[in-house]
Design a protein around this motif. Structure first.
Motif, PDB file in Angstrom:
ATOM      1  N   ASP A 277      -1.642 -14.963  -8.252  1.00 36.30           N
ATOM      2  CA  ASP A 277      -0.222 -15.093  -8.588  1.00 36.30           C
ATOM      3  C   ASP A 277       0.137 -14.267  -9.820  1.00 36.30           C
ATOM      4  O   ASP A 277       1.278 -13.776  -9.940  1.00 36.30           O
ATOM      5  N   SER A 278      -0.818 -14.096 -10.725  1.00 37.82           N
ATOM      6  CA  SER A 278      -0.583 -13.222 -11.876  1.00 37.82           C
ATOM      7  C   SER A 278      -0.340 -11.795 -11.416  1.00 37.82           C
ATOM      8  O   SER A 278       0.560 -11.101 -11.913  1.00 37.82           O
ATOM      9  N   GLU A 281       3.150 -11.643  -9.860  1.00 39.89           N
ATOM     10  CA  GLU A 281       4.184 -11.713 -10.896  1.00 39.89           C
ATOM     11  C   GLU A 281       4.351 -10.365 -11.601  1.00 39.89           C
ATOM     12  O   GLU A 281       5.476  -9.904 -11.828  1.00 39.89           O
ATOM     13  N   LYS A 282       3.234  -9.721 -11.928  1.00 44.06           N
ATOM     14  CA  LYS A 282       3.304  -8.441 -12.637  1.00 44.06           C
ATOM     15  C   LYS A 282       3.810  -7.323 -11.745  1.00 44.06           C
ATOM     16  O   LYS A 282       4.265  -6.284 -12.235  1.00 44.06           O
ATOM     17  N   LEU A 283       3.753  -7.543 -10.428  1.00 41.00           N
ATOM     18  CA  LEU A 283       4.321  -6.574  -9.492  1.00 41.00           C
ATOM     19  C   LEU A 283       5.774  -6.902  -9.153  1.00 41.00           C
ATOM     20  O   LEU A 283       6.383  -6.229  -8.327  1.00 41.00           O
ATOM     21  N   GLY A 284       6.302  -7.960  -9.771  1.00 41.13           N
ATOM     22  CA  GLY A 284       7.678  -8.355  -9.513  1.00 41.13           C
ATOM     23  C   GLY A 284       7.858  -9.099  -8.204  1.00 41.13           C
ATOM     24  O   GLY A 284       8.960  -9.135  -7.653  1.00 41.13           O
ATOM     25  N   LEU A 285       6.776  -9.724  -7.730  1.00 39.33           N
ATOM     26  CA  LEU A 285       6.816 -10.448  -6.464  1.00 39.33           C
ATOM     27  C   LEU A 285       6.647 -11.942  -6.713  1.00 39.33           C
ATOM     28  O   LEU A 285       6.036 -12.342  -7.702  1.00 39.33           O
ATOM     29  N   PRO A 286       7.160 -12.785  -5.840  1.00 34.39           N
ATOM     30  CA  PRO A 286       7.049 -14.236  -6.045  1.00 34.39           C
ATOM     31  C   PRO A 286       5.627 -14.722  -5.839  1.00 34.39           C
ATOM     32  O   PRO A 286       4.885 -14.166  -5.019  1.00 34.39           O
ATOM     33  N   LEU A 333      -3.141  -3.188 -10.832  1.00 34.07           N
ATOM     34  CA  LEU A 333      -1.862  -2.722 -11.373  1.00 34.07           C
ATOM     35  C   LEU A 333      -1.910  -1.235 -11.676  1.00 34.07           C
ATOM     36  O   LEU A 333      -0.919  -0.509 -11.439  1.00 34.07           O
ATOM     37  N   GLU A 337       0.582   2.423 -10.681  1.00 35.72           N
ATOM     38  CA  GLU A 337       1.303   3.163 -11.715  1.00 35.72           C
ATOM     39  C   GLU A 337       1.777   4.524 -11.188  1.00 35.72           C
ATOM     40  O   GLU A 337       1.104   5.159 -10.400  1.00 35.72           O
TER      41      GLU A 337
END
Length: 337
Positions: A277-278, A281-286, A333, A337
């Motif tokens: 989930d982290s 979240e950092k990808l802008g997804l729920p 992540l 980029e």
């Protein structure tokens, strides 16, 4: 690296547990010792029986059932076939669309059975009118989790039997599935065992609806007394559906399942899901509350970033287990980029 009380030789960026789990050091050591005994002619067939029993008991403990309710085999599909082949003509089976074919193919291969696929999120609401529901607890392609309480309630209301495939769930997700008629799982993913190990929990009242499609000497009440001659004499419990064991796989599985059985799986799930989930979240997804993440990504770019993953259903699939860390999240992540 050391994680959850043991050592893993896992390279950074290994996020492919949904395909192949990496064993803790004691698991690999036990298998290596057996290989050495084999290599030097020191091995004796009967010495593997205790390993089989230990692995069976370890799987039973994870599911909250008795060891006598567990059959041992080599793959999920081989064990599911014991269920699918026993279904009479006219049986209506409900499955999730896009589920792993080790769940659905054994039923589809029975010419008298009709298999209907529906979306996973509506599956519990479609149970009425079906005799059997066969579904993975966690979907292999994208990590979605079936609504087990809703499925149980719907199946009980409709009088339908339920087969659950826990191959992508057992080992990280706490499971309350003893109510299901059958629960199968392969060992080489989240259970950190060698390929060639799998188990099928059979509820006692479902045994008569299960067929020993690969009846063999090891499925006898006393395997060493059923190596020659008729009549057929199978064990009186779920061991009647055993396959002759893959020895080295059972050695590793015994150690792996005892290790996992000593962990708090709620903590394991919190660790795995927290990392997954982290990443979302950092990808802008729920957040999705599962250890498996499916992403629209370039597989070549992911590999170039040092990520070991798989491509499933046209998307890059990653999975987080005991040995993964926040550094693995950052590595994914960087690939975006």
């Amino acid at each position: 690296m050391r994680a959850f009380g043991t050592d893993f030789a896992v390279p950074p960026g290994y996020l492919n547990t949904p395909s192949v789990g990496i064993p803790p050091a004691p698991v690999a050591a036990a298998v290596a010792e057996s290989v050495e005994r084999w290599r030097t002619g020191a091995i004796r067939p009967a010495e593997f029986d205790p390993w089989v029993a230990r692995a069976r008991a370890g799987f039973a403990r994870l599911l909250g059932v008795g060891p006598g309710d567990v059959a041992m085999g080599a793959s999920a599909s081989q064990l599911v076939a014991n269920v699918a082949a026993a279904l009479p003509a006219g049986t209506r089976v409900l499955a999730a669309g896009g589920d792993f074919t080790s769940v659905t193919f054994p039923f589809a291969a029975n010419p008298g059975v009709t298999v209907t696929e529906v979306p996973l999120d509506v599956l519990p609401s479609r149970v009425e009118g079906h005799d059997v529901v066969a579904v993975s607890v966690v979907q292999s392609a994208d990590g979605r989790i079936v609504d087990l309480p809703a499925l149980r309630a719907a199946a009980e209301a409709a009088g339908a039997a339920v087969l659950l495939d826990a191959s992508q769930a057992a080992g990280w997700l706490p499971l309350d599935v003893a109510w299901a008629d059958w629960v199968v799982a392969a060992g080489y993913k989240w259970l950190l065992s060698p390929r060639g190990s799998a188990w099928l929990a059979v509820r006692p009242d479902a045994r008569e609806r299960t067929r020993a499609v690969a009846a063999n000497w090891f499925a006898g009440e006393d395997p060493w007394a059923t190596v020659y001659g008729l009549p057929l004499r199978l064990a009186g419990d779920a061991r009647a559906f055993d396959l002759s064991p893959v020895w080295l796989a059972q050695v590793g599985a015994a150690v792996a399942l005892e290790y996992l059985g000593g962990l708090d799986l709620a903590q394991v799930a919190a660790h795995n899901v927290g990392l997954a989930d982290s990443l979302l979240e950092k990808l802008g997804l729920p957040p999705r509350g599962t250890a498996i993440v499916s992403l629209e990504a370039d597989p070549g770019r992911s590999a170039a970033a040092g990520i070991v993953s798989s491509v499933r259903a046209g998307r890059v699939r990653v999975g987080f287990h005991l040995y993964n860390t926040a550094d693995d999240v950052e590595r994914v992540l960087r690939a975006f980029e």
